[in-house]
Design an enzyme around this catalytic site. Structure first.
Site, PDB file in Angstrom:
ATOM      1  N   PHE A   1       0.640  -1.534  -0.076  1.00 46.54           N
ATOM      2  CA  PHE A   1      -0.048   0.253  -0.440  1.00 46.54           C
ATOM      3  C   PHE A   1       0.486   1.093  -0.335  1.00 46.54           C
ATOM      4  O   PHE A   1       0.400   1.927   0.250  1.00 46.54           O
ATOM      5  CB  PHE A   1      -0.901  -0.014   1.297  1.00 46.54           C
ATOM      6  CG  PHE A   1      -1.951  -0.849   1.341  1.00 46.54           C
ATOM      7  CD1 PHE A   1      -2.805  -1.214  -0.101  1.00 46.54           C
ATOM      8  CD2 PHE A   1      -1.716  -1.852   2.186  1.00 46.54           C
ATOM      9  CE1 PHE A   1      -4.119  -1.990   0.214  1.00 46.54           C
ATOM     10  CE2 PHE A   1      -2.467  -3.323   1.844  1.00 46.54           C
ATOM     11  CZ  PHE A   1      -3.624  -3.247   0.937  1.00 46.54           C
TER      12      PHE A   1
ATOM     13  N   ASP B   1       2.795 -16.445   7.953  1.00 44.62           N
ATOM     14  CA  ASP B   1       2.735 -16.533   6.460  1.00 44.62           C
ATOM     15  C   ASP B   1       5.259 -16.402   7.009  1.00 44.62           C
ATOM     16  O   ASP B   1       5.420 -15.257   6.502  1.00 44.62           O
ATOM     17  CB  ASP B   1       2.817 -15.432   5.686  1.00 44.62           C
ATOM     18  CG  ASP B   1       2.731 -15.119   4.777  1.00 44.62           C
ATOM     19  OD1 ASP B   1       3.354 -16.131   4.140  1.00 44.62           O
ATOM     20  OD2 ASP B   1       2.866 -13.723   3.992  1.00 44.62           O
TER      21      ASP B   1
HETATM   22  P1  ADP Z   1       3.917  -5.121   2.493  1.00 47.14           P
HETATM   23  O1  ADP Z   1       3.509  -5.750   3.338  1.00 47.14           O
HETATM   24  O2  ADP Z   1       3.022  -3.869   2.003  1.00 47.14           O
HETATM   25  O3  ADP Z   1       4.744  -6.087   1.018  1.00 47.14           O
HETATM   26  P2  ADP Z   1       7.175  -5.199   3.358  1.00 47.14           P
HETATM   27  O4  ADP Z   1       6.862  -4.438   4.921  1.00 47.14           O
HETATM   28  O5  ADP Z   1       6.791  -6.621   2.631  1.00 47.14           O
HETATM   29  O6  ADP Z   1       5.754  -4.432   2.955  1.00 47.14           O
HETATM   30  O7  ADP Z   1       7.403  -4.648   2.813  1.00 47.14           O
HETATM   31  C1  ADP Z   1       7.854  -4.516   1.496  1.00 47.14           C
HETATM   32  C2  ADP Z   1       9.383  -4.192   0.794  1.00 47.14           C
HETATM   33  O8  ADP Z   1      10.644  -2.870   1.211  1.00 47.14           O
HETATM   34  C3  ADP Z   1      10.299  -4.882   1.712  1.00 47.14           C
HETATM   35  O9  ADP Z   1      10.523  -6.490   0.651  1.00 47.14           O
HETATM   36  C4  ADP Z   1      11.896  -4.691   1.996  1.00 47.14           C
HETATM   37  O10 ADP Z   1      12.714  -4.239   0.572  1.00 47.14           O
HETATM   38  C5  ADP Z   1      11.728  -2.922   2.560  1.00 47.14           C
HETATM   39  N1  ADP Z   1      11.653  -2.651   3.473  1.00 47.14           N
HETATM   40  C6  ADP Z   1      10.385  -2.772   4.623  1.00 47.14           C
HETATM   41  N2  ADP Z   1      10.517  -3.510   5.934  1.00 47.14           N
HETATM   42  C7  ADP Z   1      11.960  -2.731   6.130  1.00 47.14           C
HETATM   43  C8  ADP Z   1      13.312  -2.498   6.747  1.00 47.14           C
HETATM   44  N3  ADP Z   1      12.479  -2.790   8.246  1.00 47.14           N
HETATM   45  N4  ADP Z   1      14.264  -2.268   6.892  1.00 47.14           N
HETATM   46  C9  ADP Z   1      14.724  -2.246   5.665  1.00 47.14           C
HETATM   47  N5  ADP Z   1      14.136  -2.278   4.123  1.00 47.14           N
HETATM   48  C10 ADP Z   1      12.485  -2.783   4.146  1.00 47.14           C
END
Ligand code: ADP
Ligand code: MG
Length: 309
Positions: A57, A169
Site C-alpha cells: 500500500f 506467513d
Molecule cells: P508489504 O507488507 O506491504 O508487502 P513489506 O513490509 O513487505 O510491505 O515491505 C516492502 C519492502 O520494503 C520489503 O520487501 C523491503 O525491501 C522493504 N522494507 C520493509 N521493511 C523494511 C525495513 N525495516 N528495513 C529495510 N527495508 C524494509
C-alpha cells in the site's frame, strides 16, 4: 532583526502569533505546541531519504531521526487504497508489533497516522531479506550458520506463540537481516496475516504462501500454532540445501507434494549434512499437525545442544 513567527489559530476566528528570535527556537516551539495538542507529524521528527522497497500500500522509505540521527525504515500505508479487511489487517499488524519485544522480531519504533496515511516507523534492516542474503551466498552457507539462523527464528516463533500470536506467513522473504555480514541477525517481519488465538482455539482462514504453507491449512482444516512449525521446517530445509522441500514447477504439483509427497533429502548437498539436522526437519515436516514437533521439543532438540538459548 528577523523574527520567526508561529501562528496559533483558535477556531472559529481568533488567532495569536508568537515570535521567536531564531529559526531553531521557532521550530522547537512549533513542534512542542503541536505535540501538546496531538498534531505533531512524521516530518517534524524525521528527514525522509531513499526508497527501500515497495509495500502493498505504499513505499517503504529510509529516514533519519532529526535529533538522534538514528536510521529507520518508514512504511507508508495509504488508507484510501485499502479495502476494509486490509485496514483491519494493517491495524492488527500494528497491534502485534506493539506487543512484540524480541531481538529476532522487527521493532516498531514509532507510529504516525493522519486521515490519509499510516506511517509505520521500523528498525532499519540494512541486509535485505533472508532470500537475498542466501542468494548473495549462492544459497550455500555452513551447517553451523544454518543452525544458528534456525535457532534464532525458532526463538522468535516461541516468543510470539507464548503471546498467542500465530504468524501464518513465515518464509525467507519475511525474515529480514540487520546487515549483510556473516554474523547478521535475522528478524521476523510482516505480521499482516498474524492472528491472536487462544491456546485451544483454532483458525481456518486459508492463508500463507505456497511452498511454505502447512498441509492442514491447504486442506482448509482447523489449524493452530503448529502451522508456523511446518514453515520453520521449510526454512531450515532451505537454509541447509538452498531449495524448498515440496516446491514444484506448477502450483497444483506443489499442493499435491505438500499434501502427499514424501520428504526427501535427495540433493547431493544433503550427504554433507548431519543426521540430527535431518531428524529435526523430519519432525517439523510431519504432515499430521498432531505428530509434528512442538516448539519445546524443537528448542531442546539434539541439533541445538550446547547452543546459547
Ligand atoms: P508489504 O507488507 O506491504 O508487502 P513489506 O513490509 O513487505 O510491505 O515491505 C516492502 C519492502 O520494503 C520489503 O520487501 C523491503 O525491501 C522493504 N522494507 C520493509 N521493511 C523494511 C525495513 N525495516 N528495513 C529495510 N527495508 C524494509
Ligand atoms: Mg511483504
Amino acid at each position: 532583526m528577523t523574527l520567526w513567527p508561529v501562528k496559533i489559530v483558535l477556531p472559529p476566528n481568533k488567532s495569536r502569533v508568537l515570535y521567536f528570535s531564531t529559526k531553531e527556537e521557532q521550530q522547537r516551539w512549533s513542534i512542542r505546541l503541536k505535540e501538546s495538542v496531538g498534531y505533531a507529524n512524521l516530518f517534524d521528527y524525521y528527514n525522509l531519504g531513499d526508497t527501500l522497497g515497495q509495500g502493498q500500500f505504499g513505499l517503504v522509505k529510509l529516514a533519519q531521526h532529526k535529533k538522534t540521527s538514528l536510521q529507520v525504515a518508514i512504511k507508508t500505508v495509504k488508507k484510501k487504497d485499502m479495502k476494509s479487511i486490509e485496514v483491519f489487517q494493517q491495524r492488527r499488524e500494528i497491534e502485534v508489533l506493539k506487543m512484540c519485544q524480541h531481538p529476532n522480531i522487527i521493532k516498531l519504533i514509532d507510529l504516525f497516522e493522519n486521515s490519509d496515511y499510516y506511517y509505520i516507523v521500523l528498525e532499519y534492516m540494512q541486509g535485505k531479506d533472508l532470500f537475498d542474503y542466501l542468494k548473495a551466498r549462492d544459497f550455500n552457507i555452513s551447517e553451523d550458520r544454518a543452525r544458528d539462523l534456525t535457532l534464532q527464528i525458532a526463538q522468535a516463533v516461541q516468543y510470539m506463540h507464548q503471546y498467542g500470536i500465530v504468524h501464518r506467513d513465515i518464509k525467507l522473504e519475511n525474515i529480514m537481516m540487520n546487515n549483510s555480514t556473516d554474523l547478521a541477525v535475522p528478524k521476523l517481519v510482516d505480521f499482516g496475516l498474524a492472528k491472536i488465538i487462544g491456546p485451544s482455539e483454532k483458525a481456518d482462514e486459508p492463508f500463507g504462501t505456497l511452498g511454505y504453507v502447512a498441509p492442514e491449512v491447504l486442506k482448509k482444516e482447523p489449524y493452530s500454532f503448529s502451522c508456523d512449525l511446518w514453515s520453520l521446517g521449510c526454512i531450515a530445509y532451505a537454509l541447509l540445501s538452498g531449495s524448498l522441500p515440496f516446491d514444484c514447477e506448477t502450483q497444483e504439483e506443489t499442493i499435491k507434494m505438500t499434501l502427499q509427497g514424501p520428504l526427501e533429502f535427495d540433493l547431493p548437498v544433503w550427504d554433507t549434512i548431519s543426521d540430527v539436522a535431518k531428524d529435526l526437519i523430519t519432525g517439523l515436516l510431519m504432515k499430521d499437525p498432531a505428530k509434528r514437533l512442538t516448539l519445546d521439543r524443537v528448542l531442546n532438540h539434539q541439533w541445538f545442544k550446547g547452543m546459547k538459548k
